[in-house]
Write a protein that holds these residues in place. Sequence first.
Motif, short mmCIF file in Angstrom:
data_model
loop_
_atom_site.label_atom_id
_atom_site.label_comp_id
_atom_site.label_asym_id
_atom_site.label_seq_id
_atom_site.Cartn_x
_atom_site.Cartn_y
_atom_site.Cartn_z
N ILE A 129 -6.28 -8.67 1.32
CA ILE A 129 -5.79 -9.21 2.54
C ILE A 129 -4.24 -8.85 2.66
O ILE A 129 -3.44 -8.69 3.73
CB ILE A 129 -6.08 -10.73 2.77
N VAL A 130 -3.57 -9.25 1.36
CA VAL A 130 -1.98 -9.03 1.48
C VAL A 130 -1.73 -7.45 1.65
O VAL A 130 -0.76 -7.12 2.28
CB VAL A 130 -1.28 -9.56 0.31
N LEU A 131 -2.41 -6.67 0.88
CA LEU A 131 -2.14 -5.36 1.21
C LEU A 131 -2.52 -4.67 2.47
O LEU A 131 -1.91 -3.99 3.08
CB LEU A 131 -3.02 -4.44 0.14
N VAL A 132 -3.49 -5.21 3.13
CA VAL A 132 -4.07 -4.83 4.61
C VAL A 132 -2.77 -5.30 5.51
O VAL A 132 -2.49 -4.69 6.53
CB VAL A 132 -5.16 -5.37 4.85
N LEU A 133 -2.38 -6.62 5.48
CA LEU A 133 -1.35 -7.02 6.35
C LEU A 133 0.02 -6.14 6.21
O LEU A 133 0.68 -6.07 7.05
CB LEU A 133 -0.84 -8.42 5.87
N GLY A 176 -0.52 -2.78 7.49
CA GLY A 176 -0.48 -2.95 8.99
C GLY A 176 0.75 -3.05 9.78
O GLY A 176 1.07 -2.52 10.47
N THR A 177 1.47 -3.92 9.17
CA THR A 177 2.89 -4.36 9.83
C THR A 177 3.73 -3.08 9.50
O THR A 177 4.75 -2.83 10.36
CB THR A 177 3.36 -5.54 9.15
N SER A 178 3.69 -2.41 8.48
CA SER A 178 4.57 -1.33 8.09
C SER A 178 4.10 -0.23 8.91
O SER A 178 5.07 0.40 9.72
CB SER A 178 4.28 -0.78 6.72
N SER A 179 3.07 0.03 9.45
CA SER A 179 2.51 1.05 10.33
C SER A 179 2.94 0.55 11.78
O SER A 179 3.43 1.38 12.51
CB SER A 179 0.70 1.44 10.22
#
Length: 50
Positions: free
Chosen positions: A25-29, A32-35
Motif C-alpha cells: 500500500i505504501v509503495l502504491v501510494l 501514485g503520488t509521484s506520478s
Amino acid sequence: MSYRLATSGPPKGRQATLRRPYRTIVLVLMVGTSSIAVFDLYLFASSGFH
C-alpha cells in the motif's frame, strides 16, 4: 507453557500477513503520488512553453 506458545503463535502470523499489504500500500501510494506530481510538473512546463 503450551498456553503461552498458543497465544504467541497467532500474533506472529498476523504481523507477517499485515506487513506485506502495508508495504505494498505504501509503495502504491508513493508511485501514485509521484506520478501525479510528474504529470503536474509536465503540465506546468508545457503551459510555460506555449
